[in-house]
Every structure is written in structure tokens, then in C-alpha cells.
Scaffold this active site. Structure first.
Site, PDB file in Angstrom:
ATOM      1  N   LYS A  80      -0.820  -3.546  -7.298  1.00  0.00           N
ATOM      2  CA  LYS A  80      -1.382  -2.686  -6.244  1.00  0.00           C
ATOM      3  C   LYS A  80      -0.778  -1.295  -6.372  1.00  0.00           C
ATOM      4  O   LYS A  80       0.425  -1.162  -6.637  1.00  0.00           O
ATOM      5  CB  LYS A  80      -1.051  -3.304  -4.886  1.00  0.00           C
ATOM      6  CG  LYS A  80      -1.660  -2.582  -3.686  1.00  0.00           C
ATOM      7  CD  LYS A  80      -1.283  -3.311  -2.392  1.00  0.00           C
ATOM      8  CE  LYS A  80      -1.934  -2.683  -1.185  1.00  0.00           C
ATOM      9  NZ  LYS A  80      -1.562  -3.390   0.075  1.00  0.00           N
ATOM     10  N   SER A 155      -5.435  -4.767   2.962  1.00  0.00           N
ATOM     11  CA  SER A 155      -5.528  -3.558   2.176  1.00  0.00           C
ATOM     12  C   SER A 155      -5.411  -3.784   0.665  1.00  0.00           C
ATOM     13  O   SER A 155      -5.759  -2.891  -0.116  1.00  0.00           O
ATOM     14  CB  SER A 155      -4.432  -2.589   2.616  1.00  0.00           C
ATOM     15  OG  SER A 155      -3.158  -3.109   2.300  1.00  0.00           O
ATOM     16  N   SER A 179      -2.368  -8.052   4.677  1.00  0.00           N
ATOM     17  CA  SER A 179      -2.985  -7.349   3.540  1.00  0.00           C
ATOM     18  C   SER A 179      -2.962  -8.086   2.211  1.00  0.00           C
ATOM     19  O   SER A 179      -3.590  -7.645   1.256  1.00  0.00           O
ATOM     20  CB  SER A 179      -2.324  -5.977   3.359  1.00  0.00           C
ATOM     21  OG  SER A 179      -2.820  -5.072   4.302  1.00  0.00           O
TER      22      SER A 179
END
Lengths: 491, 95
Positions: A80, A155, A179
């Protein structure tokens, strides 16, 4: 032989170690799959093809010399874009960090590299990890591989979609209020938020420091276990990292379940819960009973207060953490400001997106003079009540099982006009971060709309070994991966 | 109304953010709705409950306070929008 890109991380590791395939073949297979489907999914912010092939080549050379290049030798991973990777843009999904080149690696990345993992790229995310759909990325929308008209969750939407689309077998995300678990559920793969302090946060761009935790996505529970053993452990660069020994989680997966008490909190199965989601989780519980578990109804009485508490504490911490983006030391600076104050205001106003500004505003408000006691201090007291709920529950049960999300993946734009509706996507996950305990989302069924459903398995602090054992047993009962895969990309 | 436009304007100043009048109105409406929801916490009597600021274990991971290798000046300045002679450069502080 089965296509390499369809294999789990653990299957790839075994084949590389036995020299059935090379690390470069594994990396090439992932790069070829990216070539084929990334244009539709848009999971990545950057793809590091040449570097990955070079790193994989070094692993193959070490194996040829008879050396042990580490427990993740040759494993392709995606990261990420909230994790600092030395020398490559780390944008956090934000214009304000568009040109930021970290001078160091996050501890989790250093550990992955030392274990022989091969980094294939950085993945898209909601700006500063604030969001539940990855629509808040300043750069692009990531699509759900099960249905390209729907969000992958957020997210960590890019990291989840990359695994679900077979572009990488494993990836890292971060989880502040759901997330990792929510996109794992939306994309039909397992994902873990570890215990607070299990994994170092050094080099993780901060959102809410008392809640943030890095964790893995994978094709299987064993993938999560293998990665967690590598990224966990005390770090002198993170004072909140815990000195709790790190077991070889994957080696303990097949330990007998023994007497197992599973708690089902009635507050997580409200009257209005989506019937298919409730049904899929209850079916999972029936399977668990078949394995000898006792299912016990419990109560977590303060559940209704978790989202308000979360949005006070998370935004308060965020408003403080994001004060560092001032256009001075790194990040975007507005041009032509007359004085320092104007430079700060314009750099921040031009650099941050709408949701980040909304949360900075809410956080600044709840911390401001006259409101601190009514909001921030009040929320900290309710946090204690939430923690007490779980302490009491874990006296009666070993683990707790709930739905991960109140719905399956929603459509683009469905919740973007109403921030509160978006916040309620986290209703089953955010409490876990407030309490600091680990939770894993496991695919447990498919709704009639063809989208995956996730079950959340929650344990006491540092119970990851037990979580993995139970999740792996249920995973093999359901065999979700053999029965279902996203078909939106096959056309 | 939990929050008015003047309070939102004040909070924007505290947060070093500029908004147009239109944005201020939108944020006032959205923050008001979120604060209305957050008000739910007042259903709970909490005066005798200790606050929890952090769930980390009590013992912290501390290291000895000893100088060690760190970033060079060049590395530390490499991401600065403007720098000069080993310093970050900013516009005039007082105009």
C-alpha cells in the site's frame, strides 16, 4: 501445471524452494497478469518490473548456490502506498505527497526484503487512508475485480484488488478502522488487522497513531500467517511496538482446535442486517459447530457508540498528525505566497482533498478550546467502556465471530455525497482498532448479486496464532477459493 | 444546529485551511450532521470512567539516548520544496 498467478503465496514459496519454478518465473507471471488486467482494475500507483526481476534473479542465484535467501524467498508482494519505500514515490494517495521520495524503508519493508520477498509495486488507496472505497485517492479509482462497476472497499482497496485479481499473491495494507478487513471482505480474500503493537509502524505514514496497524492480505490464511511472522516484532524505531515473542504462525496452523468457544455478539446481528450476510455468517458458525466448537451468544453492550467514538478519536489524532504538511520540509508547496502563513494555508488547501480536509476540520473542532471535554475526553472514556465490553466477553469465549461489513461492495458514487453513510461502512470493524485487538476477515459466501461476503473473526490481544488456526480450519471447511473466483476480468 | 458557519470559519483558521464561502456552507452542513450523530455519546454517563488514550502495553520500547548514524543533511533536504545552504527556505515570516 496451474497458472502461477493463480497460486497462493504459500504454494509459490513451496515451488520456488523445491526449484519447481524460479523466483523470476513467479515475478514474470505476476507482471504478465498485471499487463493483462491492470488496465481494468487500476490497483497500482507504480509497478517496479525491472527492479523486481533483478531482485528475483538474486534470489534464484542464492538458491542455486545452496544458500537460504529467507522465509519469503521469491514471494511477489505489493505494498500500500502509505508505506515508505526508499527511493520510490510514496504518495499516500495525496497530491500533497505526489513528489515525496522517502529516504528510508519502513521497518515492515526492510523485514520483507531481508526475508527474500520481491516488491512488485505500490498500490492505490484513499488519500491518507481516509475512506472506505478508495474513491478518495487523488489519482485514480480502483475497481473491484468481482464487478468493475463497484468499489474494492478501502482504504487499502488497491492492495485487496491486486490480490483478488491474481496480480500478486500477497500484499500489505494498513487498518485504522477497517481498512484491511473491509476491502478483504469486498474482494473475497482473507485479510488481517494484527494486535496494536504487533507490527512496527515506523515508515507507515501516520493517520491515527493509537489505531493504525499494518497487516497482510493473501490468497489463504496460511499466506497471512507466513507474512505476519516476518513483519512482526519489536522495533527500536517504534516505541509502541511490543516485545512479545513472534511465533512461526504458519507452523501452528494445523494444531487441533480443542475446546473452542465462539462468541456471537447479538449487537452485530441487528434486525435490519442484510439477510444474505447474516445467513452466510450463521452458516459459517454451523460449520464451526461441526468442527466441535461451541457457539455462545454474547453481548457487547456499547457497540452502538463505537462509530461516534471512533470518528472523534481518529479525526483528533489525524488533525494533529497532518499538521506536519506545511510545505516546508517535504510535499507540495503553493507558489507565490506573500508570507509564511499564506504559504501554509494555500499549500494545505491546494494539496489536501475534500475528505482529508473534512476530517482535519472535525478533529480540530473536537480538540479546540471549549469542546475538548465534551468530545475528545468523552470519547476516551467511552473507549474504556468498549474495551471493558471485550474484556468481559473474552472471559466467556475464546474468539468472537461477526459479519465484516453491513453490505457487499457498493457502486461508485453511491456514498460519496454523504460522509456519514460512508463512515457507517466501518460499523463492524472500527471498534476493534479502538480496543487494539486482532481481527481477520475470511470470505464465507457469495450473495445473489455475485459479490463475496466476509466474516470477521476477533481475538484477544496477541492471539493471532489461535485466530489463524480457527480461520484455517474454517477456510478448509468452506473451500471458498476452489468454488468462487472473480470472473469480471475473464471477458 | 450543532455548529454554525462562524465556528467553522474559526476552526478553518486553527487548521490552516482556506475555504470558499460555498465550501464553508457545505462543510458546516456536513459537520453539523456528523456532530449530531456523535451526540449519541451523551446518552452514556461516564464521569466515573477513566479515559483510555492508548491501548499499547504500559512498557514502551525505548532505546538508549546515544548518537547513531542518521540521515545526511543532503538526504534530509532532498524533499524540501526550497532549500539553501543547509537550510529549509520559507517566505517572509512577517510581511
Amino acid at each position: 501445471m496451474q497458472q502461477i498467478s493463480r497460486l497462493s503465496g504459500s504454494e509459490i514459496l513451496t515451488r520456488i524452494r523445491s526449484r519447481e519454478i524460479s523466483a523470476q518465473e513467479a515475478t514474470r507471471a505476476c507482471l504478465a497478469r498485471m499487463e493483462a488486467v491492470e488496465g481494468k482494475v487500476r490497483a497500482f500507483r507504480c509497478i517496479l518490473g525491472a527492479e523486481a526481476l533483478a531482485a528475483a534473479g538474486a534470489i534464484d542465484a542464492a538458491l542455486a548456490r545452496g544458500e537460504d535467501p529467507g522465509p519469503l524467498a521469491g514471494l511477489p508482494v505489493a505494498l500500500k502506498d502509505v508505506l515508505c519505500l526508499v527511493g520510490h514515490p510514496t504518495t499516500c494517495g495525496s497530491k500533497i505527497l505526489e513528489n515525496f521520495l522517502p529516504p528510508y524503508d519502513a521497518t515492515v519493508i526492510r523485514r520483507l526484503k531481508e526475508a527474500g520477498a520481491v516488491i512488485l509495486g505500490k498500490t492505490n488507496m484513499d488519500e491518507f487512508a481516509m475512506g472506505s472505497s478508495t474513491e478518495n485517492s487523488a489519482f485514480e479509482k480502483t475497481r473491484n475485480p468481482w464487478d468493475l462497476d463497484r468499489v474494492p472497499g478501502g482504504s487499502s482497496g488497491g492492495s485487496a484488488a491486486a490480490v483478488a485479481a491474481d496480480m500478486v499473491p500477497v500484499s500489505l495494507g494498513s487498518d485504522t478502522g477497517g481498512s484491511i478487513r473491509q476491502p478483504a471482505a469486498f474482494c473475497g480474500i482473507p485479510g488481517l488487522k494484527p494486535t496494536y503493537g504487533r507490527v512496527s509502524r515506523f515508515g507507515l505514514v501516520a493517520f491515527a497513531s493509537s489505531l493504525d496497524q499494518v497487516g497482510p492480505f493473501g490468497k489463504t490464511v496460511e499466506d497471512l500467517a507466513r507474512v505476519l511472522s516476518v513483519i512482526s516484532g519489536q522495533d527500536r524505531r517504534d516505541s509502541t511496538s511490543a516485545g512479545v515473542p513472534v511465533p512461526e504462525y504458519a507452523g501452528q496452523l494445523s494444531a487441533p482446535l480443542g475446546a473452542l468457544r465462539l462468541g456471537v455478539p447479538k449487537e452485530y446481528f441487528p434486525a435490519g442486517l442484510d439477510a444474505e450476510i447474516g445467513g452466510a455468517v450463521r452458516t459459517l458458525l454451523t460449520r464451526a459447530e461441526g468442527l466441535g466448537a461451541r457457539v455462545i451468544e454474547i453481548s457487547l453492550p456499547h457497540t452502538d457508540y463505537s462509530i461516534p467514538t471512533y470518528y472523534i478519536l481518529a479525526t483528533a489524532e489525524a488533525s494533529s498528525n497532518l499538521a506536519r504538511y506545511d510545505g516546508v520540509r517535504y510535499g507540495y508547496r503553493a507558489k507565490g505566497a506573500k508570507d509564511l502563513g499564506e504559504m501554509y494555508r494555500r499549500s494545505r488547501s491546494e494539496g489536501f482533498g475534500g475528505e482529508v480536509k473534512r476530517r482535519i476540520m472535525l478533529g480540530t473542532y473536537v480538540l479546540s478550546s471549549g469542546y475538548y471535554d465534551a468530545y475528545y475526553l468523552k470519547a476516551q472514556r467511552v473507549r474504556t467502556l468498549l474495551k471493558n465490553d471485550f474484556d468481559e466477553a473474552f472471559k466467556k469465549v475464546d474468539l468472537i465471530i461477526t459479519p465484516t461489513t453491513p453490505s457487499t461492495a457498493f457502486r461508485f458514487g453511491e456514498k460519496t455525497d454523504d460522509p456519514l453513510q460512508m463512515y457507517l461502512s466501518d460499523i463492524f470493524t472500527a471498534t476493534i482498532n479502538l480496543v487494539g485487538i486482532p481481527a481477520l476477515s475470511l470470505p464465507c459466501g457469495i450473495a445473489t448479486n455475485g459479490l463475496p461476503i466476509g466474516a470477521q473473526i476477533i481475538g484477544p490481544a496477541f492471539s493471532e496464532a489461535r485466530l489463524f488456526q480457527v480461520a484455517a480450519a474454517l477456510e478448509s471447511e468452506l473451500d471458498f477459493r476452489s468454488h468462487h473466483r472473480p470472473t469480471a476480468l475473464d471477458a | 444546529m450543532k455548529i454554525g458557519i462562524e465556528t467553522v470559519r474559526h476552526v478553518a483558521r486553527l487548521a490552516n485551511l482556506d475555504f470558499s464561502d460555498q465550501e464553508l456552507e457545505l462543510f458546516t452542513r456536513q459537520l453539523d450532521s456528523i456532530l449530531g450523530y456523535i451526540d449519541k455519546l451523551n446518552e452514556l454517563e461516564t464521569t466515573r470512567i477513566e479515559p483510555t488514550s492508548h491501548v499499547a502495553r504500559i512498557e514502551q520500547t525505548l532505546r538508549e539516548d546515544r548518537a547513531a548514524e542518521s540521515l545526511s543533511v543532503t538526504q534530509a533536504l532532498a524533499n524540501a520544496p526550497e532549500s539553501k545552504d543547509h537550510h529549509f527556505t520559507v517566505p517572509k515570516v512577517i510581511s
